[in-house]
Design an enzyme around this catalytic site. Structure first.
Site, PDB file in Angstrom:
ATOM      1  N   HIS A   1     -39.747 -39.201  49.716  1.00  0.00           N
ATOM      2  CA  HIS A   1     -40.432 -39.737  50.886  1.00  0.00           C
ATOM      3  C   HIS A   1     -39.743 -41.045  51.239  1.00  0.00           C
ATOM      4  CE1 HIS A   1     -43.434 -39.956  53.932  1.00  0.00           C
ATOM      5  NE2 HIS A   1     -43.456 -41.253  53.712  1.00  0.00           N
TER       6      HIS A   1
ATOM      7  N   GLU B   1     -34.686 -24.621  38.719  1.00  0.00           N
ATOM      8  CA  GLU B   1     -35.002 -25.431  37.538  1.00  0.00           C
ATOM      9  C   GLU B   1     -36.074 -26.476  37.849  1.00  0.00           C
ATOM     10  OE1 GLU B   1     -32.072 -25.206  39.059  1.00  0.00           O
ATOM     11  OE2 GLU B   1     -30.859 -23.909  37.789  1.00  0.00           O
ATOM     12  N   SER B   2     -36.861 -26.333  38.903  1.00  0.00           N
ATOM     13  CA  SER B   2     -37.978 -27.194  39.309  1.00  0.00           C
ATOM     14  C   SER B   2     -37.789 -27.776  40.715  1.00  0.00           C
ATOM     15  CB  SER B   2     -38.292 -28.274  38.296  1.00  0.00           C
ATOM     16  OG  SER B   2     -39.589 -28.737  38.594  1.00  0.00           O
TER      17      SER B   2
ATOM     18  N   SER C   1     -40.207 -36.767  54.838  1.00  0.00           N
ATOM     19  CA  SER C   1     -40.656 -36.242  53.546  1.00  0.00           C
ATOM     20  C   SER C   1     -39.990 -34.902  53.325  1.00  0.00           C
ATOM     21  CB  SER C   1     -42.163 -35.978  53.535  1.00  0.00           C
ATOM     22  OG  SER C   1     -42.861 -37.174  53.473  1.00  0.00           O
TER      23      SER C   1
ATOM     24  N   CYS D   1     -35.709 -28.627  34.636  1.00  0.00           N
ATOM     25  CA  CYS D   1     -36.044 -27.982  33.367  1.00  0.00           C
ATOM     26  C   CYS D   1     -34.773 -27.392  32.758  1.00  0.00           C
ATOM     27  CB  CYS D   1     -37.014 -26.837  33.597  1.00  0.00           C
ATOM     28  SG  CYS D   1     -38.516 -27.392  34.354  1.00  0.00           S
TER      29      CYS D   1
END
Ligand code: SPD
Length: 425
Positions: free
Chosen positions: A68, A62-63, A55, A83
């Site tokens: 996973h 930008e985010s 994971s 974003c």
């Protein structure tokens, strides 16, 4: 810009299981995918789970990109969230599909934060600035990659800077990680075997406890122990006439010689007869009464070591011990491996006799729960609390430069917490 962000929910099918279980490859691929898409990376954190699955998240200015994996199904689920107009998440989608060798990928794009539904609020921007920025104003980039050994309820994690060795041998997956806190670490099938920083606890306790209680040890057999730590400690006892070590997997020896030199340093010692073969076969073929001490330095009771936890094997060990002989085994964690722990003591007592089997403990931070146990089974009169004279022990501890074992620790290690006593009766 019609929305604040683009969220691509991705599924990759029929990927390479090996790649989906390789935390280092996944981390690199996710970071490349972020950068190629035009993102600025701030932080990443990735965990490998034992025996399989990874994971991780790459946090970008930008985010984020998150993943996973289920290597056993060749499947990975990925979230690409960006974003603004400067990053194209579809570039990441394509790169990751190739990086994981997916046969098939599917993706759904959602718009997040529809501008038509949002109303700008007034607030004091200055007071909300992140103070942890580098001098040029850009965010500081950090990185977290973790190795994790776990069962379904407990996990042990170590942060590392990557894998130094990664080979599938005929028996198991042999790997060496460069951990940040414990130096190089050997794992077999995703389970921690030893680390450069705390190995001495295990190796001193599995060897010196029997060698300093046996009246006159001359011949020692080590089963397993391919990293060489047990052999290194045994060979500190100069009066021994013969030391045989039988390790089934030459890749464990190879990995240790290359990456764990302080542990494997005695593997070429002239007195050590190192045999690469099946320890069970060796014991079955050995003559009656041929060893004063047999040390079973095994892995956990899964994979190639399973047979080393069987009644038949221990009966054979009993047979090849001399009349005063001692068998020592690592007997797992009373907390983490409770079932096996109890079974081990029942089995040994059935063979050596109820009062001939003793348990002792040591504290090993890189084994699950930190509390680790060893068994001491005596065929004759040797008793774990009857040590050599204190002056002799102190002199040995000093000359052998021991870091955990000492005369007091020896005695103390046989004092068991009540819950452990109750487990083994
Ligand atoms: N889960 C840890 C079991 C450790 C067994 N052996 C370690 C080998 C060190 N020589």
């Amino acid at each position: 810009m019609a929305s604040l962000g683009r969220h691509i929910i991705v599924e990759y099918y029929n990927c390479s299981p090996e790649l989906l279980n390789d935390v280092v490859h996944i981390e690199k691929s996710m970071e490349n995918a972020a950068e190629e898409a035009g993102a600025t990376i701030i932080n990443s954190t990735f965990h490998h789970f034992s025996p399989y699955g990874v994971s991780g998240v790459v946090v970008i200015q930008e985010s984020h990109l998150a993943i996973h994996t289920w290597p056993e199904y060749g499947y990975a689920s990925v979230d690409l969230f960006t974003c603004g107009d400067t990053v194209n998440p579809w570039v990441s989608y394509q790169m990751l599909k190739e990086a994981f060798e997916a046969d098939h990928g599917s993706a759904v794009e959602l718009s997040r934060g529809e501008m038509a539904l949002l109303k700008r609020k007034n607030f004091n921007v200055k007071s909300m600035r992140d103070e942890k920025s580098s001098e040029d104003g850009s965010p500081i980039r950090t990185r977290d990659v973790w190795f994790t050994e776990r069962d379904d309820k407990i996990a042990l994690s170590l942060k590392h800077d990557g894998k130094l060795y990664d080979v599938q041998s005929d028996f198991q997956k042999v790997a060496v990680y460069k951990t940040q806190a414990y130096g190089n670490m050997l794992t077999l099938d995703g389970m921690v075997m030893t680390t450069e920083v705390d190995e001495y606890v295990y190796h001193e306790m599995i060897t010196h406890v029997p060698l300093l209680t046996h009246p006159n040890p001359k011949r020692v057999l080590i089963i397993g122990g391919g990293d060489g730590g047990t052999a290194r400690e045994v060979l500190k006892h100069e009066g021994l006439e013969e030391v045989v070590m039988v390790e089934i997997d030459d890749k464990v020896i190879e990995a240790s010689k290359i990456h764990l030199p302080s542990i494997s340093q005695s593997l070429d010692h002239p007195k050590l007869n190192l045999i690469v073969d099946d320890g069970i076969r060796y014991v079955n073929d050995a003559a009656d009464n041929s060893f004063d001490l047999v040390i079973v330095d095994s892995t956990d009771p899964v994979g190639p070591a399973e047979g080393l936890f069987s009644v038949d094997f221990y009966k054979e060990v009993y047979r090849i011990l001399t009349d005063d002989g001692i068998m020592i085994t690592q007997s797992e964690s009373p907390r983490f491996n409770s079932k096996v722990f109890k079974e081990i003591y029942q089995t040994y007592r059935g063979i050596f006799g109820q009062d001939q089997v003793h348990c002792y403990l040591a504290y090993i931070p890189t084994y699950p729960t930190g509390m680790w146990s060893f068994s001491y089974s005596s065929k004759g009169a040797a008793h774990p609390m009857r040590q050599k004279p204190k002056e002799e022990l102190d002199a040995f501890v000093k000359s052998a430069k021991l870091k955990y074992y000492n005369a007091e620790m020896h005695q103390a290690s046989f004092a068991l917490p009540t819950f452990v006593r109750e487990m083994i009766g």
